[in-house]
Design a protein around this motif. Structure first.
Motif, PDB file in Angstrom:
ATOM      1  N   VAL A 355       1.017  -1.405  -0.383  1.00 41.34           N
ATOM      2  CA  VAL A 355       0.179   0.099   0.093  1.00 41.34           C
ATOM      3  C   VAL A 355       0.861   1.115  -0.206  1.00 41.34           C
ATOM      4  CG1 VAL A 355      -2.184  -0.532   0.649  1.00 41.34           C
ATOM      5  CG2 VAL A 355      -0.262  -0.803   2.468  1.00 41.34           C
ATOM      6  N   GLN A 356       1.778   1.217   1.010  1.00 39.84           N
ATOM      7  CA  GLN A 356       3.321   2.159   0.554  1.00 39.84           C
ATOM      8  C   GLN A 356       3.235   2.397  -1.808  1.00 39.84           C
ATOM      9  OE1 GLN A 356       4.262   4.427   3.066  1.00 39.84           O
ATOM     10  NE2 GLN A 356       2.648   3.373   4.292  1.00 39.84           N
ATOM     11  N   LYS A 357       3.286   3.778  -1.956  1.00 38.20           N
ATOM     12  CA  LYS A 357       3.195   4.173  -3.136  1.00 38.20           C
ATOM     13  C   LYS A 357       4.696   5.087  -2.752  1.00 38.20           C
ATOM     14  CE  LYS A 357      -0.377   3.012  -5.533  1.00 38.20           C
ATOM     15  NZ  LYS A 357      -1.155   3.732  -6.082  1.00 38.20           N
ATOM     16  N   ARG A 358       5.700   5.362  -3.911  1.00 42.63           N
ATOM     17  CA  ARG A 358       6.480   5.563  -4.500  1.00 42.63           C
ATOM     18  C   ARG A 358       6.844   6.450  -5.495  1.00 42.63           C
ATOM     19  NH1 ARG A 358      11.919   3.588  -3.138  1.00 42.63           N
ATOM     20  NH2 ARG A 358      11.301   2.366  -2.368  1.00 42.63           N
ATOM     21  N   SER A 359       7.184   7.593  -5.177  1.00 45.54           N
ATOM     22  CA  SER A 359       7.666   8.103  -6.588  1.00 45.54           C
ATOM     23  C   SER A 359       9.120   7.107  -7.463  1.00 45.54           C
ATOM     24  CB  SER A 359       8.373   9.546  -6.400  1.00 45.54           C
ATOM     25  OG  SER A 359       9.061   9.601  -8.023  1.00 45.54           O
ATOM     26  N   MET A 360       8.214   6.968  -8.639  1.00 45.41           N
ATOM     27  CA  MET A 360       9.785   6.130  -9.762  1.00 45.41           C
ATOM     28  C   MET A 360       9.518   6.554 -10.852  1.00 45.41           C
ATOM     29  SD  MET A 360       8.846   2.500  -8.278  1.00 45.41           S
ATOM     30  CE  MET A 360       8.623   1.831  -6.309  1.00 45.41           C
ATOM     31  N   ARG A 361      10.666   6.006 -11.441  1.00 42.86           N
ATOM     32  CA  ARG A 361      10.833   6.797 -13.158  1.00 42.86           C
ATOM     33  C   ARG A 361      10.279   4.848 -13.978  1.00 42.86           C
ATOM     34  NH1 ARG A 361      14.682  11.060 -15.034  1.00 42.86           N
ATOM     35  NH2 ARG A 361      13.315  12.189 -13.458  1.00 42.86           N
ATOM     36  N   VAL A 362       9.489   5.281 -14.989  1.00 45.53           N
ATOM     37  CA  VAL A 362       9.728   3.977 -15.309  1.00 45.53           C
ATOM     38  C   VAL A 362      10.554   3.970 -16.757  1.00 45.53           C
ATOM     39  CG1 VAL A 362       8.261   2.129 -16.710  1.00 45.53           C
ATOM     40  CG2 VAL A 362       7.867   3.910 -14.880  1.00 45.53           C
ATOM     41  N   VAL A 363      11.586   3.646 -16.728  1.00 39.81           N
ATOM     42  CA  VAL A 363      12.230   3.888 -18.437  1.00 39.81           C
ATOM     43  C   VAL A 363      11.818   1.954 -19.210  1.00 39.81           C
ATOM     44  CG1 VAL A 363      13.700   5.128 -17.225  1.00 39.81           C
ATOM     45  CG2 VAL A 363      14.206   2.802 -17.350  1.00 39.81           C
ATOM     46  N   GLY A 364      12.247   3.131 -20.570  1.00 38.60           N
ATOM     47  CA  GLY A 364      12.225   1.233 -21.664  1.00 38.60           C
ATOM     48  C   GLY A 364      13.936   0.680 -21.767  1.00 38.60           C
ATOM     49  N   ARG A 365      13.942   0.301 -22.604  1.00 35.05           N
ATOM     50  CA  ARG A 365      15.193  -0.833 -21.985  1.00 35.05           C
ATOM     51  C   ARG A 365      15.734  -0.225 -23.355  1.00 35.05           C
ATOM     52  NH1 ARG A 365      13.470  -5.885 -25.311  1.00 35.05           N
ATOM     53  NH2 ARG A 365      16.002  -5.235 -25.935  1.00 35.05           N
ATOM     54  N   HIS A 366      15.078   0.768 -24.393  1.00 36.34           N
ATOM     55  CA  HIS A 366      16.872   1.246 -25.696  1.00 36.34           C
ATOM     56  C   HIS A 366      17.566   1.631 -24.962  1.00 36.34           C
ATOM     57  CE1 HIS A 366      13.683  -0.800 -28.134  1.00 36.34           C
ATOM     58  NE2 HIS A 366      12.778  -0.061 -27.400  1.00 36.34           N
ATOM     59  N   CYS A 367      18.554   1.546 -26.170  1.00 36.11           N
ATOM     60  CA  CYS A 367      20.129   2.453 -25.974  1.00 36.11           C
ATOM     61  C   CYS A 367      20.470   4.050 -26.113  1.00 36.11           C
ATOM     62  CB  CYS A 367      21.110   1.876 -27.033  1.00 36.11           C
ATOM     63  SG  CYS A 367      21.119   0.037 -26.880  1.00 36.11           S
TER      64      CYS A 367
END
Ligand SMILES: *Cc1c(COP(=O)(O)O)cnc(C)c1O
Length: 439
Positions: A355-367
């Motif tokens: 339930v605890q949420k945190r700020s994150m960065r979602v990144v892709g797999r590309h170079c």
């Protein structure tokens, strides 16, 4: 006090509701943490078809078509938002017309059996090949972009003239197409539009049926369209005086905004429906014209919210400044964050999560260091490799803008309709990629 407030454990087991403004109509959060679309579990879709995958809720597309069809106007879906044969057939069934802007889109529409008389061909650089294909297919209308194009058209043909009205739609500069000094259309203020009209009228095998303008994309307000109506009706009046012709159609383009995140502004469709016909009527009376029939060209507003992209988390990296969640897709299936600074949200799917949420960065797999899908999003703090992430509002300009960068095959489009899932476009394979590569 609700039961959820009284009993913290009860609240914990309740799924967080999906914000209706950005999720498909048929999407529903399940107590298990899963999301179902028309009763179909997205976890199961991911297991069966793999990730990344684009999911498309057919019901949402239908309802959006119907919301537009309720207006007193011709609705032409902008195929560049997303087109395949099944989509073209759905659009035809719902009674819409179709905008195409390339030989490939035209070929797809033709292969789907889309009625040619309801197709409009757009483009600022239509090739001779495309103009001939349009003539062969019997495309209903060609939208002329510049004076040089007039003599290249194959008649007989109904045409519209695309006008740059000099209106700023207050949108990202990459998609602002109504302003002066840009590649689309012929300027009203500069007199180029009048020159195109005169040229068209000098070719008897072309029938001028109206004017077109497109202010840009992601426009939420109605005032820009009101101003476009004023300027284009004045131009219609000018054409009537100079050439003695009354043009029966006025095409106001698309560009109607959708919300990508909760709280984003979306297009004021009811305001548009209430105000635009009134402004059109008023302006036409002023100039002594019979009001032309309106055409609207929504793309994103029809299909964006119907789409959800499913990604698998490959790895989670904690640095001293932030947490990076890397998924198995990225820039190649969604270049919009990079192109337009577009912002999305994401949701963990398939388990309840901390339930605890945190700020994150979602990144892709590309170079590419710039391959960031979402710079900052709140996700459960226990997010880990193998988790499934869903990014809503990805039905428009995702599959159609996808690339095979890094030779990553493109995801499938999986349509969910009436409790069943079926691929409308299958996943690209490495064999597909090698197929074009001549050894
Ligand atoms: C792109 C485009 C549209 C559709 O734009 P949306 O923002 O998807 O509504 C409509 N008409 C023309 C001419 C376009 O170029």
């Amino acid at each position: 006090m609700t039961l959820a407030e009284l009993l913290p454990t009860y609240r914990r087991s309740l799924p967080e509701k999906l914000p209706a403004a950005i999720w498909p109509d048929a999407a529903e959060a399940m107590p298990s943490g899963d999301v179902a679309v028309s009763g179909v579990s997205l976890t199961e879709v991911a297991e069966r078809f793999g990730t990344p995958s684009y999911v498309l809720d057919v019901q949402t597309v239908r309802y959006r078509c119907r919301a537009y069809r309720a207006l007193d106007a011709e609705i032409a879906y902008a195929g560049k938002a997303f087109l395949c044969r099944r989509m073209a057939r759905l659009i035809a069934e719902e009674g819409l017309s179709l905008d195409v802007c390339s030989g490939g889109e035209l070929a797809t529409a033709a292969a789907a059996g889309f009625p040619a008389e309801r197709i409009l061909l757009h483009g600022n650089a239509k090739t001779d090949l495309e103009l001939r294909a349009a003539a062969r297919a019997g495309v209903g209308r060609v939208v002329i972009d510049s004076v040089a194009e007039v003599d290249r058209l194959v008649g007989p043909q109904d045409v519209l003239v695309r006008v740059t009205p000099g209106i700023d739609g207050h949108t990202h500069r990459a998609v602002a197409t109504g302003v002066e000094d840009q590649k689309f259309g012929s300027s009203l203020a500069g007199g180029q539009a009048a020159a195109v009209v005169a040229r068209v009228l000098s070719r008897p095998e072309l029938r001028l049926v109206g004017l077109h303008c497109h202010l840009g994309s992601q426009i939420a307000g109605v005032t820009g369209y009101e101003e476009a109506v004023r300027r284009l009706v004045a131009f219609l009046a000018d054409i009537a005086v100079r050439h003695g012709v009354a043009l029966p159609q006025l095409n106001l383009g698309g560009g109607h905004a959708v919300a990508y995140r909760p709280g984003d502004a979306s297009f004021n469709l009811s305001g548009f429906a209430a105000r635009i016909p009134r402004v059109l009527g008023f302006e036409c009376r002023k100039h002594g014209l019979v009001p032309p029939r309106l055409t609207l060209e929504p793309g994103r507003a029809i299909v964006a919210r119907a789409g959800v992209t499913l990604y698998r988390v490959v790895t989670v990296k904690h640095t001293s400044t932030r947490t990076y969640v890397a998924v198995d897709g990225g820039f190649s299936d969604n270049p919009r964050p990079e192109l337009y600074d577009s912002r999305y949200t994401a949701r963990l799917v398939g388990r309840a999560g901390d339930v605890q949420k945190r700020s994150m960065r979602v990144v892709g797999r590309h170079c590419e260091a710039g391959d960031v899908l979402i710079p900052d999003v709140q996700l459960p703090s226990d997010i880990r490799a193998g988790d499934l992430l869903a990014v809503p509002c990805t039905g428009a300009y995702h599959h159609s803008m996808a690339s095979t960068y890094n030779l990553v095959p493109r995801p499938p489009v999986l349509a969910i309709d009436d409790g069943a899932v079926e691929a409308w476009i299958r996943r690209e394979t490495e064999a597909d990629l090698l197929h074009r590569d001549i050894a």
